[in-house]
Design an enzyme around this catalytic site. Structure first.
Site, short mmCIF file in Angstrom:
data_model
loop_
_atom_site.label_atom_id
_atom_site.label_comp_id
_atom_site.label_asym_id
_atom_site.label_seq_id
_atom_site.Cartn_x
_atom_site.Cartn_y
_atom_site.Cartn_z
N SER A 64 -9.57 2.28 -9.09
CA SER A 64 -9.13 2.73 -7.76
C SER A 64 -7.67 2.43 -7.46
O SER A 64 -7.13 2.93 -6.47
CB SER A 64 -10.00 2.10 -6.68
OG SER A 64 -11.29 2.68 -6.67
N LYS A 67 -5.48 5.40 -6.89
CA LYS A 67 -5.51 6.21 -5.67
C LYS A 67 -4.18 6.30 -4.93
O LYS A 67 -3.78 7.40 -4.50
CB LYS A 67 -6.61 5.67 -4.74
CG LYS A 67 -8.02 5.83 -5.31
CD LYS A 67 -9.05 5.10 -4.46
CE LYS A 67 -10.45 5.26 -5.05
NZ LYS A 67 -11.47 4.49 -4.32
N TYR A 188 -10.58 13.24 -11.54
CA TYR A 188 -10.66 11.97 -10.80
C TYR A 188 -11.15 10.87 -11.74
O TYR A 188 -10.58 9.76 -11.78
CB TYR A 188 -11.59 12.11 -9.61
CG TYR A 188 -11.92 10.79 -8.94
CD1 TYR A 188 -10.97 10.13 -8.18
CD2 TYR A 188 -13.17 10.20 -9.10
CE1 TYR A 188 -11.26 8.91 -7.57
CE2 TYR A 188 -13.47 8.98 -8.50
CZ TYR A 188 -12.50 8.34 -7.74
OH TYR A 188 -12.79 7.15 -7.15
N TYR A 240 -10.42 -1.61 1.67
CA TYR A 240 -11.73 -1.12 2.16
C TYR A 240 -12.22 -1.91 3.38
O TYR A 240 -11.47 -2.14 4.32
CB TYR A 240 -12.76 -1.15 1.02
CG TYR A 240 -12.30 -0.47 -0.23
CD1 TYR A 240 -11.86 0.84 -0.22
CD2 TYR A 240 -12.28 -1.16 -1.43
CE1 TYR A 240 -11.44 1.47 -1.39
CE2 TYR A 240 -11.85 -0.54 -2.61
CZ TYR A 240 -11.43 0.77 -2.57
OH TYR A 240 -11.02 1.38 -3.70
N VAL A 258 -12.16 -1.67 -9.29
CA VAL A 258 -13.33 -2.34 -9.86
C VAL A 258 -13.13 -2.71 -11.33
O VAL A 258 -13.95 -3.40 -11.92
CB VAL A 258 -14.61 -1.47 -9.69
CG1 VAL A 258 -14.96 -1.33 -8.22
CG2 VAL A 258 -14.45 -0.12 -10.37
#
Length: 595
Positions: A64, A67, A188, A240, A258
């Site tokens: 992530s 992103k 992705y 998050y 992660v």
């Protein structure tokens, strides 16, 4: 010399190795057995220097952390308004993979959660080359080297990424993704499977910190506008459902993955990256969170405290041969200082000494050659000194001392936390100290004599011994205590003073302040310059320590002129020659642009 920052990171690394809680991410089989003993910290500056400790070159999947970089690319491809139509910028308060789209519009809350990140990928332009090729090129440009992706991790995500597949189809149903979502989802997954090291991530974070310019290559990887929006969303959404706790404790735009990676950005100053695959329930690295909190607190990086540009605070850097003191040295001492003066360096600082500026200064000094014995930090133009700067300067002083070298400061008003370091009120006194230190280390005792007989005075060298004996017979001898003022500006000519031992300091009043001008020691004279300026003393002369001198008074000179005018004439010629030599040296010194 080892940098204090390297030492700090090494100690932090050792401390946090004992933190063993958390487990690797189990949602991707290819990553489920990651070695939790692996740990690395890397800190990259906006001028491209990396400090790192641990397994900083070990490759792992970016996940992530991709992103923010994909989001910046989409912003540059489409513009902010077009991206905002598809993806909101609000914190979701949900986990990273939550199925949460806005009612009615289907817009993801932000680009940092999976739904928003998948939508982001769909916005990357693929007209001239494949979408993933552009994404990989973009990531590589930010890292400063060519990156690759893992086919094994990509395949593992494709097999198990059912929730993300559901998100992609939901986004298609709301027309957020306007075409077949499958290729978008594949890209992705590929983006998440790009392999990076902790050092790579630190450079990518530093590219964000540097306004989108890669610190080492100088390439403008993303626009400043895209960076501004990306860092804003990272601040509120990057961690998050733990974002509020993070911003309160650490105070930096950040993104976790992660895969065990975590980046944090202090705009204008540094990029921080940490790798440790054991995760907490929010999907963030346990050691990564702990390290970030410690680094932010210890280095004063919270944006509320450190939101200033991290440009170098170094204004000038030179050795003392370029700015000799106004101390009068023997001819032999002057020659030796011309050779060994390069062993003493002055570093002039300016602005605010916060982390990034202090880091650049500490790094430059740490990289000095081992032949540099003395380092003088001139702090007179420094506006603010943060606690981390104080700590780093003290550590720098200790590190230099451990190698037999010395750090000294120039500061008009002593900053109490730096009181343990030798300090001087002006540069001239600091250079004077450096000169005498080098002479003591590299010269013979006669270069810095502690006691000089009248017959050995340089000013009297042109005279015959009989002339010198006649002059000495007319002199008055005195021993004077420390601090006594011998002469003050405006006094009439009082004679010529010969320093047998001890020191005097000459000073002048400038803008209402007493400014030290020169130090005179054994073998030197003063007082004769009062014959200029209509016969009046132009400086204040103050005893420093115990002083032993002889004075040829004005009355004694008048007597000499009456009784032996030829001796008086030779005496004045010798004194005039010596005075001219000093005046010429002062003129050259004042013309030095570093003064």
């Amino acid at each position: 010399m080892r940098s204090p920052i390297d030492s700090y990171l090494a100690d932090l690394y050792t401390d946090l190795l004992a933190l063993t809680s958390g487990t690797p991410y189990q949602g991707i089989p290819a990553m489920a057995d990651a070695d939790t003993s692996k740990f690395a910290i890397a800190l990259a500056t906006v001028d491209g220097h990396i400090y790192h400790v641990g397994d900083a070159e070990l490759p792992f999947s970016i996940q992530s952390i991709s992103k923010p970089f994909s989001y910046a690319l989409a912003l540059d491809d489409n513009g902010q308004d077009a991206v905002d139509e598809k993806i909101d910028v609000e914190p979701s308060g949900d986990a990273f993979n939550e199925i949460s789209l806005a009612r009615g519009t289907g817009r993801p809350a932000n680009a940092m959660i999976n739904a928003g990140a998948i939508a982001t990928i769909s916005l990357v332009n693929d007209e001239e080359s494949s979408r993933f090729e552009r994404i990989l090129e973009h990531f590589s440009a930010a890292a400063g080297r060519q990156l690759q992706y893992s086919e094994a991790i990509f395949a593992s995500e494709m097999r198990t990424g059912h929730r993300n597949r559901a998100l992609a189809h939901l986004l298609r149903s709301f027309n957020i993704i306007e075409k077949d979502p499958t290729p978008v989802l594949e890209d992705y997954f590929r983006a998440c499977a790009v392999m990076v090291s902790t050092n790579d991530l630190a450079m990518m974070a530093a590219t964000l910190a540097n306004g989108g310019t890669q610190p080492r290559t100088g390439e403008q990887v993303m626009s400043k506008e895209a960076v501004q929006r990306t860092l804003s969303v990272m601040t509120t959404c990057g961690m998050y459902d733990d974002a509020g706790s993070w911003i309160a404790a650490v105070g930096l735009p950040a993104k976790s993955g992660v895969g065990g990676g975590l980046i944090a950005v202090l705009p204008g100053q540094i990029g921080l990256a940490i790798y440790s695959p054991a995760l907490d329930p929010h999907g963030s690295s346990v050691r990564g969170l702990a390290a970030s909190e410690r680094i932010s607190a210890d280095m004063g990086l919270h944006f509320v405290r450190a939101a200033r540009l991290g440009r170098s605070v170094i204004r000038e850097h030179y050795d003392i041969t370029q700015v000799p003191s106004r101390t009068r040295h023997t001819e032999g001492a002057v020659k030796l200082l011309a050779e060994v003066g390069i062993r003493a360096h002055i570093v002039e600082l300016g602005g605010d000494l916060l982390f990034a500026g202090t880091e650049s200064m500490v790094r430059e000094i740490s990289e000095l050659e081992g032949t540099i014995e003395l380092v003088i930090l001139d702090l007179r133009r420094v506006d603010e000194i943060d606690q981390i700067a104080v700590r780093m300067i003290n550590q720098l002083a200790d590190g230099l001392a451990a190698e037999g070298r010395t750090l000294a400061l120039v500061q008009e008003h002593v900053f109490e936390p730096l009181a343990s370091i030798q300090a001087f009120p002006n540069r001239n006194e600091a250079v004077e100290w450096a000169e005498f230190t080098l002479l003591a280390r590299h010269g013979s005792p006669e270069l810095v004599p502690t006691e000089v007989a009248i017959r050995d005075f340089a000013a009297l060298t042109p005279l015959e011994s009989t002339d010198i004996a006649r002059l000495e017979a007319l002199m008055e001898e005195s021993r004077i205590e420390d601090g006594r003022i011998l002469r003050t500006p405006g006094q009439e000519f009082g004679g010529v003073y010969f320093i047998l031992s001890g020191k005097v300091v000459t000073s002048t009043v400038q803008a209402g302040r007493l400014v030290r001008h020169a130090t005179l020691s054994a073998g030197m004279t003063f007082g004769e310059m009062a014959l200029g300026g209509e016969g009046e003393q132009t400086t204040r002369v103050t005893v420093e320590g115990r002083l032993h001198l002889k004075k040829l008074s004005a009355a004694a000179i008048n007597r000499l002129e009456a009784e032996a005018p030829e001796v008086a004439l030779r005496f004045w010629k010798a004194v005039a020659r010596d005075a001219y030599t000093r005046v010429e040296a002062n003129i050259k010194d004042s013309e030095n642009p570093l003064h």
